[in-house]
Design a protein around this motif. Structure first.
Motif: not given
Length: 128
Positions: A20-27, A48-59
């Motif tokens: 996301s940092f690299e995508a933001y800088l490109a934008s 991360f809320t739309e694309n990252a699987a880790w978000y749902e794995k953290i309580p």
């Protein structure tokens, strides 16, 4: 708290930050004067809320914990520092120099990620 997460989740968090940092800088065209940490954080949160699987794995209680937020902020700083300090490869430098000669441009870049952005930008210009 962050340290207690599985290695897979930590790797996924790191990957989501760097992607996301690299995508933001490109934008923003890698223009330093347009950079806003607040805007990047919004960009990353959306990613991360739309694309990252880790978000749902953290309580949820961990996600809202201020200590966890501090640890994530530290991780973000580490990832950004690593990205900005990674030198461009010799191949990137050669390719960019060749493309700039063909196109008559003079872009500057200071790290591997920015070089990748410039290389793609030049290739797109060449193909137009």
């Amino acid at each position: 708290m962050y340290k207690e997460l599985s290695s897979g989740v930590k790797i996924s968090i790191t990957r989501s930050i760097s992607t996301s940092f690299e995508a933001y800088l490109a934008s923003i065209g890698w223009e330093e004067d347009r950079f806003s940490m607040e805007d990047f954080m919004k960009f990353w949160q959306s990613y991360f809320t739309e694309n990252a699987a880790w978000y749902e794995k953290i309580p949820q209680d961990l996600l809202i914990n201020p200590e966890f937020h501090e640890e994530i902020a530290q991780k973000i700083d580490e990832v950004i520092e690593k990205i900005l300090n990674e030198e461009p490869t010799e191949k990137q430098i050669e390719t960019i120099e060749d493309l700039q000669k063909q196109l008559g441009t003079n872009y500057t870049y200071s790290c591997k990620a920015e070089a990748a952005y410039i290389e793609q930008l030049l290739k797109n210009q060449l193909n137009q």
